[in-house]
Design an enzyme around this catalytic site. Sequence first.
Site, PDB file in Angstrom:
ATOM      1  N   GLY A  27       0.830  -1.192   0.000  1.00 62.14           N
ATOM      2  CA  GLY A  27       0.000   0.000   0.000  1.00 62.14           C
ATOM      3  C   GLY A  27       0.864   1.242   0.000  1.00 62.14           C
ATOM      4  O   GLY A  27       2.081   1.183   0.185  1.00 62.14           O
ATOM      5  N   ASP A  30       2.513   5.310   4.584  1.00 62.52           N
ATOM      6  CA  ASP A  30       1.721   5.890   5.683  1.00 62.52           C
ATOM      7  C   ASP A  30       0.251   5.498   5.661  1.00 62.52           C
ATOM      8  O   ASP A  30      -0.549   6.087   6.389  1.00 62.52           O
ATOM      9  CB  ASP A  30       1.825   7.428   5.708  1.00 62.52           C
ATOM     10  CG  ASP A  30       3.211   7.895   6.115  1.00 62.52           C
ATOM     11  OD1 ASP A  30       3.893   7.141   6.844  1.00 62.52           O
ATOM     12  OD2 ASP A  30       3.612   9.001   5.704  1.00 62.52           O
ATOM     13  N   GLY A 106       5.961   0.794   1.027  1.00 62.89           N
ATOM     14  CA  GLY A 106       5.078   1.476   0.088  1.00 62.89           C
ATOM     15  C   GLY A 106       5.688   2.726  -0.487  1.00 62.89           C
ATOM     16  O   GLY A 106       5.190   3.281  -1.447  1.00 62.89           O
ATOM     17  N   HIS A 107       6.810   3.190   0.084  1.00 61.32           N
ATOM     18  CA  HIS A 107       7.439   4.410  -0.389  1.00 61.32           C
ATOM     19  C   HIS A 107       7.955   4.209  -1.808  1.00 61.32           C
ATOM     20  O   HIS A 107       8.520   3.171  -2.138  1.00 61.32           O
ATOM     21  CB  HIS A 107       8.602   4.778   0.546  1.00 61.32           C
ATOM     22  CG  HIS A 107       8.972   6.231   0.463  1.00 61.32           C
ATOM     23  ND1 HIS A 107       9.830   6.700  -0.499  1.00 61.32           N
ATOM     24  CD2 HIS A 107       8.615   7.291   1.216  1.00 61.32           C
ATOM     25  CE1 HIS A 107       9.985   8.008  -0.327  1.00 61.32           C
ATOM     26  NE2 HIS A 107       9.267   8.376   0.699  1.00 61.32           N
ATOM     27  N   GLY A 462      20.660   4.116 -42.267  1.00 63.42           N
ATOM     28  CA  GLY A 462      20.209   5.488 -42.507  1.00 63.42           C
ATOM     29  C   GLY A 462      18.938   5.469 -43.332  1.00 63.42           C
ATOM     30  O   GLY A 462      18.490   4.411 -43.816  1.00 63.42           O
ATOM     31  N   GLY A 467      22.487   7.677 -48.917  1.00 62.47           N
ATOM     32  CA  GLY A 467      23.791   7.445 -49.526  1.00 62.47           C
ATOM     33  C   GLY A 467      24.483   6.189 -49.030  1.00 62.47           C
ATOM     34  O   GLY A 467      25.692   6.015 -49.246  1.00 62.47           O
ATOM     35  N   LYS A 468      23.755   5.311 -48.410  1.00 59.14           N
ATOM     36  CA  LYS A 468      24.362   4.088 -47.850  1.00 59.14           C
ATOM     37  C   LYS A 468      25.002   3.229 -48.937  1.00 59.14           C
ATOM     38  O   LYS A 468      26.165   2.832 -48.834  1.00 59.14           O
ATOM     39  CB  LYS A 468      23.286   3.261 -47.115  1.00 59.14           C
ATOM     40  CG  LYS A 468      22.617   3.950 -45.961  1.00 59.14           C
ATOM     41  CD  LYS A 468      21.592   3.059 -45.298  1.00 59.14           C
ATOM     42  CE  LYS A 468      20.473   2.619 -46.227  1.00 59.14           C
ATOM     43  NZ  LYS A 468      19.695   3.738 -46.765  1.00 59.14           N
ATOM     44  N   SER A 536      17.486  -0.696 -42.077  1.00 59.58           N
ATOM     45  CA  SER A 536      17.415  -1.241 -40.701  1.00 59.58           C
ATOM     46  C   SER A 536      16.903  -0.179 -39.726  1.00 59.58           C
ATOM     47  O   SER A 536      17.641   0.301 -38.880  1.00 59.58           O
ATOM     48  CB  SER A 536      18.767  -1.791 -40.257  1.00 59.58           C
ATOM     49  OG  SER A 536      19.850  -0.958 -40.594  1.00 59.58           O
TER      50      SER A 536
END
Length: 637
Positions: A27, A30, A106-107, A462, A467-468, A536
């Site tokens: 929970g 507090d 619970g914190h 790219g 330009g690959k 890719s």
Amino acid sequence: MNQPVNPSSLVMPNGTTRPQLRIVIVGHVDHGKSKLVGRLLHETGSLADGKLEMLKAVSARRGMAFEWSFLLDALQTERDQGITIDTTQIRFRTKARDVVLIDAPGHAEFLRNMITGASQADAAVLIIDALEGVRDQTRRHAYLLHLLGVKQVAVVVNKMDRFDFSEARFTEISEEIAAHLIALGVAPAAIIPISARDGDGVAELTDRIGWYHGLTVVEALDALTPALALDQLPLRLPVQAIYKFDDRRIVAGRVEAGHLAIGDEVVIMPAGKVARVKSVEQWSARPIEGALGAGRSVGITLDRELFIERGDVIAHAGSVPTETRRLRARIFWLHEQSLKAGASILLRLGVREVRATVVAIEKAIDPGKLAHVETREIALNHVGEIDITLAQPVAADCHADNPRTGRLVIEVNGRIAGGGLVLTVDAGRAVPRDIVPVRSALRPEERTGRYRHNGAVLWFTGLPGSGKSTLALALEQRLFHIGGSPILLDGDTLRAGLNRDLGFSADDRRENIRRLAEVAGHLARNGHTAIVAAVSPSRGDRAEARRMVDSAFREIYVSTPAAICEQRDPKGHYARARAGTLQDFTGISNEYQAPEAVELAIDTSQASVREAVDRIETMLRKSAVLHDQIVDLGANI
């Protein structure tokens, strides 16, 4: 040596079995979890004589008002700060069963501890403050319980005394939390109004909640069902260590599920090696009688010498875990830095640790809002489903098949960063045991001597039109003319042949990259320079390619701006995509995920082809792919 008991039951002195239930209490900070646990210990008569009086005296000496939570505060830090920061296991007995209650913090800062507690539980108690109602943290805890496979949840609405035991307020909270749990596929076993401080609704129904006619907290715990006895599941014995005593090799571990006996035929996974249990070793001189059940820590010897290592899993033939290098998991992320596709992580499955890569992320959710987020990453305290590839094969179970071995933990830089459930296990990624790869007769140094370079994969990525292919072709000529062995693997060329059966869905794109990486990696391992030119677009797919190729991988990002790529449009694809006649085209209707870290980035709108190839060659020399003694015969290229 004391042996752990089967966590689903205890044997009483008269020989009857008394069920045991493991319950985590969670929970918001507090909301009163520790107070409720303290009150439960008191109401069930589970406190040691004098314990309550001693703690009241300690509180008085410190000038603090006594709180029921002090009964289980395991750390001095908790008393000083007033928050539970550890997971504490408390045992008590009701009329019907023995209960192991796990008090989890619970914190928000300590959600890691809460996951640790919940991962061990058969059921849960979710506590809500009547004043504050259902908070985001409450929703996160509920989702975490769902994430970790906890299907039985009893809800407790605490501090009803602060709201004058209002039936209307209880109904409001009850309807809200019930709707939230049901949306997660969890029907609350009970929703109970209580005052942990005063005891209303804990062990008995008082006049102040006379309008409520349901179960008390103690009755609700008795109504929850223990999990299926682990002895009834298939054998799972994760190997923790191997010891040598005299001429014996003792394989040590804990039986997580099923049972084991001398003479059993077992399979050691993921290698699939078969043996029989020759003996069971223990410190005590008493002989082992019958089968060893779940929860027992054991040492065994086998009837043959086998190579076994920590993290292997011993199972019975016919019910083995799956050998795999790919998993899908639902995780809760706890790291400040978001988890992204392509991330490198350390995965823990039981005692097995293995490096892994996140290939894809889907269904990212903010548990506080219970809403899907369209994103490629999982932020702090968010949940998502991820596909993971592993550097080595492991033995794995789905959580639905075996909750003890179907959970995982993720580490980043030595700290727990997330955890969750194994949803699916991909057996297709493992190499069949009857397949025996044949290695080349040539040693790597022989190929290096011939080509004057080490094997490598140069992966150009790219946008279309960046330009690959132009750079890849120019580099191929350059390397050939300086005596190397370059081989071009163009994405479109392979799609016309090897990959012609693949389309452009996410799965098909992933398989396309996998095949490219397999071929390129094989070439690199045999001394060639594989030059891959492929859009890719997925960062995760490229990360998987890098993992497959390992240290020979060099990623070159052709970073030409999108506007210039579309202006060039060498194949006319941008125009067709804009006209709506070409679907799933990267750069228009399909996202391109730019790399975050690469060996080299080149903008072809700012550099000539020769300048770009010069930079690539310099990178290859600096990274020890090319050897300096190569004589450049292609200066005109």
